[in-house]
Design a protein around this motif. Sequence first.
Motif, short mmCIF file in Angstrom:
data_model
loop_
_atom_site.label_atom_id
_atom_site.label_comp_id
_atom_site.label_asym_id
_atom_site.label_seq_id
_atom_site.Cartn_x
_atom_site.Cartn_y
_atom_site.Cartn_z
N ILE C 185 0.87 -1.18 0.00
CA ILE C 185 0.00 0.00 0.00
C ILE C 185 0.90 1.23 0.00
CG2 ILE C 185 -1.63 1.37 1.35
CD1 ILE C 185 -2.83 -1.25 2.32
N LYS C 187 1.05 5.46 0.10
CA LYS C 187 0.27 6.66 0.41
C LYS C 187 1.08 7.89 0.07
CE LYS C 187 -1.82 4.36 4.38
NZ LYS C 187 -2.40 4.48 5.71
N GLU C 303 -4.06 6.82 -1.94
CA GLU C 303 -3.54 5.52 -1.53
C GLU C 303 -3.79 4.53 -2.64
OE1 GLU C 303 -5.17 5.42 2.91
OE2 GLU C 303 -4.78 3.41 2.13
#
Lengths: 291, 160, 782
Positions: C185, C187, C303
């Motif tokens: 992930i 961001k 994200e």
Amino acid sequence: MKPAPFEYYAPKTTEEALQNLTDLGYSGKVLAGGQSLIPAMNFRMARPSALVDLNNVAELAYIKLTDDGGIAIGTMTRDNAVEHDPIVKQRMPIVAETMGYIAHPQIRARGTFGGAIAHADPAAQLPALSLALNAKLLVKRKGAERWVTAEEFIVGPFMTVLEPEDMLAEVVLPPLAPRTAGSYKQVSRQRGGYAQAATISVVSLDDRNHVKDVRCVLFSVGETPILSKYAAKVLVGNEPTEAAIADVAAYAAKNECDPGSDLHGTTEYRRQLVEVLVRRALTEAVLRAKK
Amino acid sequence: MTQLVKINVTVNGVPYEREVEPRLLLSDFIRHDLKLTGTHVGCEHGLCGACTILFDGQSVRSCIMFAVMADGHKIETVESLGTPEHLHPLQEAFMEKHALQCGFCTPGFLMTIVDYLGDNKNPTDEEIREAIDGNYCRCTGYENIVEAVKLAAKKMAAHS
Amino acid sequence: MAERVFHKSILRNEDPQILAGKAQYLDDIELPGLLYAAFKRSDYAHARLKSIDVSEARALPGVIGVYTAEDFGDLVKPGPLQVPPPTAIKGATYSSRTLMPIAKDKVRYSGEPVAVVIAESRYIAEDACDYIYPDYEPLEAVIDLEKALQPGATLVHEDLPSNEAAHVVQERGNYAEAAKKADVIIKKKIYVDRVAAAALENRGIVINWDEKAQMMTIWCGTQSPITLRNATASRMGLFENQVRVITPFTGGGFGPKINTSMPDDVLLTELAVRLNRPIKWYEDRRENFLATTSERDQVHYAEIALTKEGKFLGFKDVFYHNSGAYDPYMMTVPLNTQTHTVSNYNIPNFYTEITMVFSNEMVVTPVRGAGRPQGVFVMERMIDAAARELKMDVAEIRRINLIQPDAYPVSTGIIGQDFVEGVLDSGDYPTALAKAMSMIDYKKFREEIQPKARAEGKHLGIGICTFTEGTGVGPYEGAKITVGGNGKVSVATGVATQGQAHYTTFAQIAAEQLGVEVKDVKVVTGDTGAFAWGAGTFASRGATVAGTAIHLAAVKVKDKALKLASKILETPESELELVGGYIQVADIPGKKISLGELASMANPMRGTFPPGAEPGLEAVAYYGPPYGATGAGCMAMILDVDAETMKPKIERLVMVHDCGIPINPMVVEGQVHGGIQMGIGNAFFEKVFYDETGQLLTASFMDYLFPQATDMPPKIEMGHTEIPSPLNPLGIKGVGEAGAIPTPAVFTQALEDALYDTGVEIMESNLSPSKVYSYVMKAKGA
Ligand SMILES: Cc1cc2nc3c(=O)[nH]c(=O)nc-3n(C[C@H](O)[C@H](O)[C@H](O)COP(=O)(O)OP(=O)(O)OC[C@H]3O[C@@H](n4cnc5c(N)ncnc54)[C@H](O)[C@@H]3O)c2cc1C
Ligand code: FES
Ligand code: FES
């Protein structure tokens, strides 16, 4: 964006113009090419109450050789006349080279050599050029005239020694010593735009290729064009090695200029530019002087 | 009392005598006093080039000159080039290369380029870009203008 | 067979007149007794206007009148919303605070009008502005979007509980669940800054009230003439047919000219009636920067969730959108951002949240691109961050995630600016990517050119991004086509033209059906006296929506002509054809009738007229798409960066584009070129800059950098994939904004790639060499 009203005078001779300026005193202002003044008036940032238009004073526009081989330029000589003048090109290629960086051809067709110097914009090329070439400026007022060096002429941003009744009449560029060459370097956001940092560096070499004289001028990075003292200190009498040039560039960037932060560049960035440009300009000037 | 100054100007070969206020911009004089509205105004501070005209044969910005400064001088505007029925080779080239969209910038480009091509008969792409650098166009991305200038140079060589 | 004129590069009908300097633009209009307007504008971004002294200004010779809010009575109230609120979206909340025609009690942006002067010349009107003395009590300016939302923040509109102008959440799938399953992930916080449309012609308006005829004529380079007419009529208590809006030749629009019920049209129509004299206002460049709408500033928290193979699982984007001081255009821009962030990639789970914020800056309404460039910038930058993390090739990671050509129509689950759920109607994204890669020699660049350059100390970088462009949205447009007694064809439609070649492309559509030459079709756009229904020129919809209406009207006229000719020539319709201005019997030369004659016969002056018949060779048709047609493309760019000065040079630029079937490929290329120029400006030159007090620091072309010829690549290399839209009979999609959309993303990607040795990452557009230098220094830890 229309200018405020003003009184208009259109003298035909220098004499008349000086008379007008004397009569008007603080309310008078010279109109040369108008390429700085009129935009400022359109924004109403400048609102002179009277203009003395020099465009009809034919005797103020000329380029001629001086007795000692220098070049004298009448204040009303258009930028593009200087740019394309064969004598200038041949004797002082750095002048022609510099002219090409001033705005665009349409501006250079109207802007004047003297007007740009009198305007004393810290970002402008010609005040810096006159400093790099150690120019002498002829200032006239009714019944009097005086010579001022380029160094003395500019006293601050958009400020010169000129009093309201004064007129800049002529700029004399002294002859260049043998084995002298210059280099112009700038970074501007766009072609034709004012520089974020710039230098005009002029180098004279002796027979052994050591530096006899150097005038490294930084501009658009402080309130006025700046002549690097350090360049002369380090280089004169010595071989202009890569290391020496790099030293000058680094020192000048760090200690000899004072660029502010603005919309287009931070102080740090503009110092970086000074270092890069001074290095590139000195290197090129030396190379050219050797030829 | 507003000062008025008498001026004599030759525009596109026609002599005019007019009285003008000293502050009247040359662009406004051409457009509104002489009704030659082909010359456009996009910024009034000398950057966009829409107001470009020929002044004694050289391309200049009419928005940063006063009309009084034109006294005794010769001016050419876009109207001097060609008519819709008989376009100038440069105008033809603009049409053929799709070098205009809204057309607001076009007269300024044309006047810059006629001046430039007068002295530079066979410019390279890069030289052309430098020559038109002082004229803004928001629509075309300039590429077709560069193409048009090349074509015009050819056409004009063929004409002369 | 008639020669085809549709889908062909035909030279423009309008050019000779423009080239000769004989086209009439707004400021060229002169009327007897014309007066000139100028606005006194606020120097403060946020202040209480305690009083205003106009007595000196009124006394100036040549001044007809000076007016403040007090002089306009009931007129001083918020204007109508220009577009409806987002009620179609579940859970959406909004506050509408529309523009005031003139400030009363309070100013909310620097440049807001506080007085208007009418004088005998613009020069005098500006003089008078200098003699107007407002008394302000300065207030803190609301500039930072996130601070603006904190409790206790100064309020732009004090009757609202906060500076939040609107809030919208849309989700397809379930991002939170997807994130749980992800290997990676990433961001990032991403900024996009504001730009001006900067059409070369500024805004303006000329108004004439003819008291005896009780008719108002308005000339205005508006993108929305019918809205202007309707709003003017209803505000002034006139019938629609008492107001005629004419758009003269217009020097570019690019968005802001869509706005109506602005201070100029509201106040000056009133004053033209009151003074019973025509009035002109032609905005100057400074006013254009201060008080014409602009767009782009958003702050995103994005994200992306992926598998370790680089497959996208989900995307989340929470963003703040600057609406400026008022929000007359509601949510068009941020909704476009939502629909264009995740569009051409397969991402099953997408969460997107808009908070629209009031600030003390100029009002935001669409500028060419309209929210799309931001969405694409965010998505593409996130993909690059992911590629970096996964050490994947930037083209490859895109390739494996693109929607496949057999998937259409694809429902996106996200409601857009037209308030219907987005549907991708057609396209072929993988082919566009492959084509762009091959055109720019992607493989060779990566394997030979770049390594060699790097070995030589040069900084060459490549960027490659894909995008979509939602175009041709509803509601509808219409057109009327009439064949004249001269055999020529006139076309009238409600959209207005700002340089898009409608006089030619619309003529091509009509000529194709009616068998006449393109130059024999006269197109009238944006004259409510000629056609008075439609919405306007925006969202790359003119060619698609109005173009289709013209096609439908032309077909009707053709049918009518064939029916009539069939009777006269005593030949079945199926054996007739329209060629060169005649209807003729195929294979029998000489058995023909000209369209002109037919048109006269269709309009009998004596005798009888059959019941139900309609006179003339004329027809009206309307077209409204169920949803917009989606254009798409892929852009690639090679940059050569001077790593000491951070000055980039665009060495190559490739654009592969799909706008369906281009009516006129030459015109399409021109549109793309112009868009790319704006995109390059947005990437590296242009930036509307407000300081913390709300002062506009870029109110001239000295400070606002307009891309020049030498800022452009040496050549824009174009490739096309023509995938017809199934939504309309011509298969067209819009193209007006395409070039502007991917450019900042591609540019930034190429810049990072060029400066590979610094490890720099740039999550911001509207860059400058200095900005890049700061990023590089930060990356180097200096
Ligand atoms: C779009 C644009 C871009 C430009 N870019 C650049 C650039 O990159 N670099 C650059 O250097 N310049 C640039 N300029 C300015 C241009 O070079 C001007 O021509 C120059 O600064 C002033 O010269 P002028 O003859 O036009 O003077 P004016 O505008 O007529 O006068 C400038 C000032 O000097 C005074 N003055 C002029 N002559 C005299 C005199 N003989 N005696 C006393 N006072 C005098 C005037 O009173 C006035 O205050 C640009 C201008 C424009 C419009
Ligand atoms: S209007 Fe003269 S340069 Fe822009
Ligand atoms: S064609 Fe529109 S500005 Fe150049």
